[in-house]
Structures are given as structure tokens and as C-alpha cells.
Enzyme design. Structure first.
Site, PDB file in Angstrom:
ATOM      1  NE  ARG A 235       0.696  -3.342  10.277  1.00 20.52           N
ATOM      2  CZ  ARG A 235      -0.355  -3.780  10.954  1.00 20.52           C
ATOM      3  NH1 ARG A 235      -1.519  -3.909  10.350  1.00 20.52           N
ATOM      4  NH2 ARG A 235      -0.248  -4.100  12.233  1.00 20.52           N
ATOM      5  CD  GLU A 264      -3.290   2.486   8.309  1.00 25.45           C
ATOM      6  OE1 GLU A 264      -3.590   2.199   9.465  1.00 25.45           O
ATOM      7  OE2 GLU A 264      -3.500   1.741   7.346  1.00 25.45           O
ATOM      8  CG  HIS A 296      -6.077  -0.310  10.382  1.00 25.62           C
ATOM      9  ND1 HIS A 296      -4.760  -0.033  10.168  1.00 25.62           N
ATOM     10  CD2 HIS A 296      -6.108  -1.558  10.926  1.00 25.62           C
ATOM     11  CE1 HIS A 296      -4.015  -1.045  10.574  1.00 25.62           C
ATOM     12  NE2 HIS A 296      -4.820  -1.983  11.033  1.00 25.62           N
TER      13      HIS A 296
END
Length: 346
Positions: A235, A264, A296
Site C-alpha cells: 500500500r 495514487e 498498481h
């Protein structure tokens, strides 16, 4: 069941339509992320399905509740974008996908390590321009080096096995150490300070909690070995990015591979190539030639998407059939914490 699916990309639609031939649900696809502005669209649905950057705050949950929504299905393992106290308050149950393909994320972490170590990204750009020099491409043997793994769940254990196969020494840190796995796979649990001191590469695989937020900060970086490589496929907010940048500038950190970023949600999964990047910290980070940022995508394999969609459908089916919710996440008032498990068993 009528399902409202938010933050839908073409690949989401492809895999949901593929699996819906088996489950035969009624699905409406929304390209927009779920927010206060569009939560009203959930009226007349039974289930709302969201991804990691949908903002499921108290206001959104209030609207969902008024619209009769009683199940929120996360098509992700992480759930820090959900207000669980509000979900309990409004009688909305939450399910997630705790595991899909741990191999996908572990292999992506390895790809970042190998690419940064051997400067593959630089070599690729050079040779396409006709530059075949080796200056600036010097790497090191990973064999015999030490990797520090923070968080030793399923993904981390697979990565550890891969790194052991390369001949690396592996140190692990976990709040709940698995000594049996450590013995079987061949890694050693140590304190965080020891891990920082001894590791040539540090890879983050722990969940984001109040305890782990900004785990990588000024003080922890100061304790690390000079020239350490940092990998994050967990994360974004596990790392204080401003301090990471200082470490890169001081050459305390030799390289960083990031599949996540603390802010993000404003950028990842979207095409903003025609716009000026407004995030000054991210813009600065992208100027370093020893930093790789991917959007991601560590989870992004066919096997993982099959797993995500199948588990999401099964979670919804359990709710529809009034069965125990295997993958429920909820707020426990007595313990004052988020619990992963089945509410009806507690």
C-alpha cells in the site's frame, strides 16, 4: 441479484461477463468511481461492487443504506477505503477478495528487483536509440545478498521462496511470525531494526494499518544499510514519499520499485498523459532514473482476474443464499478494531 459495478475498466467488464455466464446476475457497469456525487445511482440494486480507489465514506454509505443496499462487495484484498464503523451503523455488510493470485504480486516484486538491479529499463531505452554502451548499467549478483521482507503472508512467502532460489539470505519481520514456515522455507525472523540494518533489499508486504502507516520514514531510512533497494507492492502509505525522495537524493537508497503510491487514487488506472501532472511529489519521484513506478499492476494477470471475479460472485451468492459470509470484514465494537472473518460467528 442486481449488481452495480463501479470504477469499471474494459478488462473488468471482460472478466465479469465471462464469469457471469455461470452466475447469470444482472450487472450494470459504471466507469466512474463510487462517490457522494453518484451514489444515488445505486437505487434499485441489491449489491454495490467497488475497487480500491472508490471512496466508500460515511456519506456514501448513508446514501447506499437509504437506497436499500445491504451488501458492499470489494473486488480487492485491501479495504482501507471503507468506513467500517459507518457500514455497521447503516447495516451494510462488507465482503472482500482476500486472495486471488499471490504469485502475480510476488512475481511483480521480483520483476522490479531484477529490473532495477540490472538497469533493464535504462538498457531498453538506450538500445532503441542506438546506444549500446554499458556505462551506468553495472549491477550486482543477488546471490549471497540479504533481502528483508516486512509482512510474511502468502504473497511474501512465495517471494521468499523465489529469492531463496536465487541464493539470497532472507530476513522476515511480522507482528505474528510464522516460525513453522520460516523453518520450512528457510528464512529468519528478526526485529525491524535488525532487518533495516542487514538488508540489501527491503520489500513491503504488510497491510496498511495505523501502526504501519509511513513505516518507511526518516528514522527507519536512517537505520538502513547504505545503498538499500526498497520495493513496495503493498500500500502506498507504507512509505513517506518525501522521505524516500530525500533518501534517493542522498544515495542512502540506491533504487526504489513502487507499484503503489500514497496519493495514487488521483492518477492510477487512468490515462492522464495529455495533462500536466499536478502532484509535485510524484512528479519529482518520476525524475529519478533509479526509480520505477508501475500503476498498481502487480495483481494484473489473467489468473488473478479470474480469481477476483469468481470470489466476488461467490461472496455475493453466499449473501443471496443467506449463508455465512466467508470473506466478511467488519468493525468489532468491543475490540475497537476491524476484523477479517465472519460476523455471525462472533
Amino acid at each position: 441479484m442486481k449488481i452495480a459495478l463501479f470504477d469499471v475498466k474494459p478488462y473488468d467488464r471482460e472478466f465479469f461477463e465471462k464469469w457471469n455466464k455461470k452466475y447469470n446476475a444482472s450487472i450494470t457497469y459504471f466507469e466512474e468511481r463510487l462517490s457522494v456525487n453518484n451514489a444515488v445511482l445505486t437505487k434499485y440494486y441489491d449489491v454495490v461492487c467497488v475497487f480500491v480507489n472508490d471512496d466508500v465514506n460515511e456519506k456514501v454509505l448513508s446514501i447506499l443504506s437509504k437506497n436499500g443496499i445491504r451488501l458492499l462487495a470489494l473486488r480487492s484484498a485491501g479495504y482501507n477505503n471503507v468506513d467500517f464503523k459507518a457500514a455497521k451503523k447503516y447495516g451494510i455488510r462488507v465482503v472482500r477478495v482476500p486472495a486471488y493470485s499471490p504469485y502475480a504480486v510476488a512475481e511483480h516484486a521480483l520483476a522490479l528487483i531484477m529490473t532495477l538491479n540490472r538497469k533493464i529499463h535504462k538498457a531498453y531505452s538506450r538500445t532503441r536509440d542506438g546506444n549500446f554502451t554499458l556505462n551506468g548499467l553495472l549491477g550486482t549478483d543477488l546471490h549471497g545478498k540479504t533481502a528483508g521482507i516486512i509482512g510474511t503472508g502468502r504473497i511474501a512467502k512465495i517471494l521468499i521462496g523465489i529469492l531463496k532460489g536465487l541464493g539470497m539470505n532472507v530476513l522476515g519481520y511480522d507482528k505474528f511470525p510464522d516460525e513453522k514456515a520460516a523453518k520450512e522455507i528457510g528464512y529468519t525472523y528478526v526485529t525491524l531494526d535488525e532487518l533495516y540494518k542487514e538488508s540489501d533489499i527491503i520489500s513491503l508486504h504488510c497491510p496498511l494499518t495505523p501502526e504501519t502507516m509511513y513505516l518507511i520514514n526518516y528514522n527507519s531510512i536512517k537505520k538502513m544499510k547504505d545503498g538499500v533497494m526498497i520495493i513496495n507492492t503493498g500500500r502506498g502509505k507504507l512509505i513517506d514519499t518525501s522521505m524516500l525522495i530525500e533518501g534517493l537524493k542522498d544515495k542512502k537508497i540506491s533504487a526504489a520499485g513502487l507499484d503503489v503510491y500514497e496519493e495514487e487514487e488521483s492518477y492510477f488506472f487512468e490515462d492522464d498523459s495529455a495533462d500536466v501532472l499536478q502532484d509535485d511529489v510524484l512528479a519529482r519521484l518520476l525524475t529519478f532514473n533509479n526509480v520505477i513506478v508501475t500503476s498498481h499492476q502487480a495483481f494484473f494477470t489473467r489468473e488473478a482476474l479470474d480469481g477476483i471475479v469468481e470470489t466476488t460472485f461467490n461472496n455475493i451468492l453466499e449473501y443471496h443464499n443467506k449463508q455465512e459470509l466467508t470473506n466478511e470484514v467488519y468493525y468489532d465494537e468491543k475490540e475497537n478494531r476491524i476484523v477479517e472473518g465472519n460476523l455471525q460467528k462472533h
